[in-house]
Design a protein around this motif. Sequence first.
Motif, PDB file in Angstrom:
ATOM      1  N   GLN A 106       1.137  -1.090  -0.253  1.00 27.52           N
ATOM      2  CA  GLN A 106       0.156  -0.365   0.095  1.00 27.52           C
ATOM      3  C   GLN A 106       0.803   1.524  -0.323  1.00 27.52           C
ATOM      4  O   GLN A 106       2.257   1.447   0.897  1.00 27.52           O
ATOM      5  N   VAL A 107       0.748   1.813  -0.642  1.00 26.10           N
ATOM      6  CA  VAL A 107       1.221   3.325  -0.791  1.00 26.10           C
ATOM      7  C   VAL A 107       0.419   4.637  -0.367  1.00 26.10           C
ATOM      8  O   VAL A 107      -0.297   5.112  -1.019  1.00 26.10           O
ATOM      9  N   ILE A 108       0.906   5.731   0.317  1.00 23.18           N
ATOM     10  CA  ILE A 108       0.024   6.596   0.924  1.00 23.18           C
ATOM     11  C   ILE A 108       0.224   7.359   1.063  1.00 23.18           C
ATOM     12  O   ILE A 108       1.690   7.989   0.821  1.00 23.18           O
ATOM     13  N   LEU A 109      -0.611   8.040   0.241  1.00 19.83           N
ATOM     14  CA  LEU A 109       0.049   9.393  -0.895  1.00 19.83           C
ATOM     15  C   LEU A 109      -0.815  10.377  -0.133  1.00 19.83           C
ATOM     16  O   LEU A 109      -2.051  10.740   0.398  1.00 19.83           O
ATOM     17  N   ALA A 110       0.029  11.310   0.586  1.00 23.49           N
ATOM     18  CA  ALA A 110      -0.698  12.464   1.915  1.00 23.49           C
ATOM     19  C   ALA A 110       0.079  13.728   1.398  1.00 23.49           C
ATOM     20  O   ALA A 110       0.945  13.432   0.489  1.00 23.49           O
ATOM     21  N   GLY A 111      -0.582  14.776   2.096  1.00 23.93           N
ATOM     22  CA  GLY A 111      -0.058  16.224   1.944  1.00 23.93           C
ATOM     23  C   GLY A 111      -0.480  16.772   2.966  1.00 23.93           C
ATOM     24  O   GLY A 111       0.175  15.943   4.392  1.00 23.93           O
ATOM     25  N   HIS A 112      -0.036  17.523   3.330  1.00 26.01           N
ATOM     26  CA  HIS A 112      -0.683  18.762   4.410  1.00 26.01           C
ATOM     27  C   HIS A 112      -1.697  18.542   5.512  1.00 26.01           C
ATOM     28  O   HIS A 112      -1.471  19.175   6.766  1.00 26.01           O
ATOM     29  N   GLY A 113      -2.681  18.128   5.213  1.00 25.27           N
ATOM     30  CA  GLY A 113      -4.116  18.583   5.011  1.00 25.27           C
ATOM     31  C   GLY A 113      -4.449  16.883   5.731  1.00 25.27           C
ATOM     32  O   GLY A 113      -3.188  15.943   5.893  1.00 25.27           O
ATOM     33  N   SER A 114      -5.635  16.482   5.698  1.00 26.72           N
ATOM     34  CA  SER A 114      -5.919  15.037   6.679  1.00 26.72           C
ATOM     35  C   SER A 114      -6.489  14.529   5.535  1.00 26.72           C
ATOM     36  O   SER A 114      -6.420  12.976   6.118  1.00 26.72           O
ATOM     37  N   ALA A 115      -6.165  14.395   4.502  1.00 28.43           N
ATOM     38  CA  ALA A 115      -6.980  14.193   3.206  1.00 28.43           C
ATOM     39  C   ALA A 115      -5.428  13.038   3.550  1.00 28.43           C
ATOM     40  O   ALA A 115      -4.540  12.940   2.844  1.00 28.43           O
ATOM     41  N   TYR A 116      -5.830  12.263   2.982  1.00 26.60           N
ATOM     42  CA  TYR A 116      -4.674  10.542   1.855  1.00 26.60           C
ATOM     43  C   TYR A 116      -5.212  10.063   0.889  1.00 26.60           C
ATOM     44  O   TYR A 116      -7.078  10.157   0.165  1.00 26.60           O
ATOM     45  N   LYS A 117      -4.489   9.697   0.402  1.00 26.99           N
ATOM     46  CA  LYS A 117      -5.152   8.686  -0.908  1.00 26.99           C
ATOM     47  C   LYS A 117      -3.961   7.647  -0.913  1.00 26.99           C
ATOM     48  O   LYS A 117      -2.716   7.473  -0.116  1.00 26.99           O
ATOM     49  N   ILE A 118      -4.817   6.345  -0.568  1.00 29.62           N
ATOM     50  CA  ILE A 118      -3.996   5.090  -0.961  1.00 29.62           C
ATOM     51  C   ILE A 118      -4.049   4.000  -1.912  1.00 29.62           C
ATOM     52  O   ILE A 118      -5.324   3.943  -3.074  1.00 29.62           O
ATOM     53  N   LYS A 119      -3.023   3.741  -2.359  1.00 39.37           N
ATOM     54  CA  LYS A 119      -2.871   2.788  -4.077  1.00 39.37           C
ATOM     55  C   LYS A 119      -2.451   1.790  -4.058  1.00 39.37           C
ATOM     56  O   LYS A 119      -1.272   1.589  -3.257  1.00 39.37           O
ATOM     57  N   SER A 120      -2.217   1.064  -4.704  1.00 37.65           N
ATOM     58  CA  SER A 120      -1.425  -0.488  -4.555  1.00 37.65           C
ATOM     59  C   SER A 120      -0.796  -0.493  -5.054  1.00 37.65           C
ATOM     60  O   SER A 120      -0.255   0.937  -5.725  1.00 37.65           O
ATOM     61  N   LEU A 121       0.740  -1.247  -4.819  1.00 40.65           N
ATOM     62  CA  LEU A 121       2.053  -0.710  -5.842  1.00 40.65           C
ATOM     63  C   LEU A 121       1.655  -1.219  -7.536  1.00 40.65           C
ATOM     64  O   LEU A 121       2.318  -0.378  -8.510  1.00 40.65           O
ATOM     65  N   GLU A 122       0.616  -2.516  -7.460  1.00 43.13           N
ATOM     66  CA  GLU A 122       0.049  -2.401  -8.351  1.00 43.13           C
ATOM     67  C   GLU A 122      -0.490  -1.645  -9.387  1.00 43.13           C
ATOM     68  O   GLU A 122      -0.800  -1.839 -10.620  1.00 43.13           O
ATOM     69  N   GLU A 123      -1.416  -0.604  -9.343  1.00 40.99           N
ATOM     70  CA  GLU A 123      -1.781   0.596  -9.407  1.00 40.99           C
ATOM     71  C   GLU A 123      -0.353   1.346  -9.450  1.00 40.99           C
ATOM     72  O   GLU A 123      -1.643   2.064 -11.086  1.00 40.99           O
ATOM     73  N   LEU A 124      -0.185   1.743  -9.099  1.00 40.85           N
ATOM     74  CA  LEU A 124       1.853   2.343  -9.682  1.00 40.85           C
ATOM     75  C   LEU A 124       1.925   2.646 -10.605  1.00 40.85           C
ATOM     76  O   LEU A 124       2.647   2.917 -11.440  1.00 40.85           O
ATOM     77  N   LEU A 125       2.189   1.090 -10.907  1.00 39.89           N
ATOM     78  CA  LEU A 125       3.055  -0.051 -11.520  1.00 39.89           C
ATOM     79  C   LEU A 125       2.708  -0.940 -12.361  1.00 39.89           C
ATOM     80  O   LEU A 125       2.960  -2.173 -11.839  1.00 39.89           O
ATOM     81  N   PRO A 126       1.205  -1.171 -12.984  1.00 38.88           N
ATOM     82  CA  PRO A 126       0.741  -2.271 -14.353  1.00 38.88           C
ATOM     83  C   PRO A 126       1.975  -2.914 -14.466  1.00 38.88           C
ATOM     84  O   PRO A 126       3.648  -2.298 -14.653  1.00 38.88           O
ATOM     85  N   LEU A 127       1.649  -4.647 -14.592  1.00 41.52           N
ATOM     86  CA  LEU A 127       2.616  -5.174 -15.108  1.00 41.52           C
ATOM     87  C   LEU A 127       3.890  -4.738 -15.297  1.00 41.52           C
ATOM     88  O   LEU A 127       4.823  -5.142 -15.921  1.00 41.52           O
ATOM     89  N   SER A 128       4.253  -4.855 -13.685  1.00 40.86           N
ATOM     90  CA  SER A 128       5.696  -4.191 -13.505  1.00 40.86           C
ATOM     91  C   SER A 128       7.337  -5.804 -13.838  1.00 40.86           C
ATOM     92  O   SER A 128       6.592  -7.049 -13.501  1.00 40.86           O
ATOM     93  N   PHE A 129       8.048  -5.582 -13.907  1.00 40.47           N
ATOM     94  CA  PHE A 129       8.853  -6.368 -13.850  1.00 40.47           C
ATOM     95  C   PHE A 129      10.120  -6.418 -12.234  1.00 40.47           C
ATOM     96  O   PHE A 129      10.252  -5.667 -11.883  1.00 40.47           O
ATOM     97  N   GLY A 130      10.053  -7.639 -11.835  1.00 40.72           N
ATOM     98  CA  GLY A 130      10.386  -7.787 -10.308  1.00 40.72           C
ATOM     99  C   GLY A 130      11.299  -9.436 -10.272  1.00 40.72           C
ATOM    100  O   GLY A 130      11.899  -9.917 -12.096  1.00 40.72           O
ATOM    101  N   PRO A 131      11.794  -9.792  -9.291  1.00 42.93           N
ATOM    102  CA  PRO A 131      12.383 -10.512  -9.230  1.00 42.93           C
ATOM    103  C   PRO A 131      12.300 -12.224  -9.712  1.00 42.93           C
ATOM    104  O   PRO A 131      13.055 -12.314 -10.684  1.00 42.93           O
ATOM    105  N   ASP A 132      10.773 -11.988 -10.073  1.00 41.80           N
ATOM    106  CA  ASP A 132       9.625 -13.342 -10.008  1.00 41.80           C
ATOM    107  C   ASP A 132       9.896 -13.593 -11.915  1.00 41.80           C
ATOM    108  O   ASP A 132       9.982 -14.914 -12.469  1.00 41.80           O
ATOM    109  N   ASN A 133      10.791 -12.538 -12.667  1.00 39.20           N
ATOM    110  CA  ASN A 133      10.590 -12.782 -13.831  1.00 39.20           C
ATOM    111  C   ASN A 133      11.937 -13.714 -14.093  1.00 39.20           C
ATOM    112  O   ASN A 133      11.883 -13.256 -15.331  1.00 39.20           O
ATOM    113  N   LEU A 134      12.959 -13.861 -13.661  1.00 36.32           N
ATOM    114  CA  LEU A 134      14.511 -14.032 -13.769  1.00 36.32           C
ATOM    115  C   LEU A 134      14.139 -15.568 -13.626  1.00 36.32           C
ATOM    116  O   LEU A 134      15.692 -15.789 -14.127  1.00 36.32           O
ATOM    117  N   ILE A 135      13.552 -15.750 -12.732  1.00 37.83           N
ATOM    118  CA  ILE A 135      13.558 -17.107 -12.426  1.00 37.83           C
ATOM    119  C   ILE A 135      13.091 -18.049 -13.889  1.00 37.83           C
ATOM    120  O   ILE A 135      11.893 -17.791 -14.905  1.00 37.83           O
TER     121      ILE A 135
END
Length: 135
Positions: A106-135
């Motif tokens: 979970q990536v919590i995107l906050a600012g100076h007020g009380s509001a924030y957004k939460i996104k998964s890393l999957e939402e921010l980096l779809p079809l990502s390349f990771g360690p499992d791609n090398l196996i």
Amino acid sequence: MLDAEIIDTLIRRARDARSFSYAPYSNFHVGAALLCIDGSIYSGCNVENAAYSPGNCAERTAVFKAVSEGHTKFKAIAIVGEGDVTPPCGVCRQVLREFVVPQDFQVILAGHGSAYKIKSLEELLPLSFGPDNLI
Ligand SMILES: [Zn+2]
């Protein structure tokens, strides 16, 4: 999912880290707080450099601090920059991808007020390349 108390703690820790931001060139101050699976929290700030490219983002500072102390499993990160939302840059998304399950992290995107957004890393980096791609 994260409970409200840990979200508040991570945002507060990211704001605290932001106060140490070294950004004399951009004046864009960022703090991050990374939650490890075991509940420990590592914070970081951006660190700029007169030669520009050696600088480091707050998110990677937090990740590298955690990894350098033996933590490689992460649950969430809070990021506080300028304005309402400061999303992580592409490099930081990829660095986070190395150590997490993108659907669960979970990536919590906050600012100076009380509001924030939460996104998964999957939402921010779809079809990502990771360690499992090398196996
Ligand atoms: Zn970054």
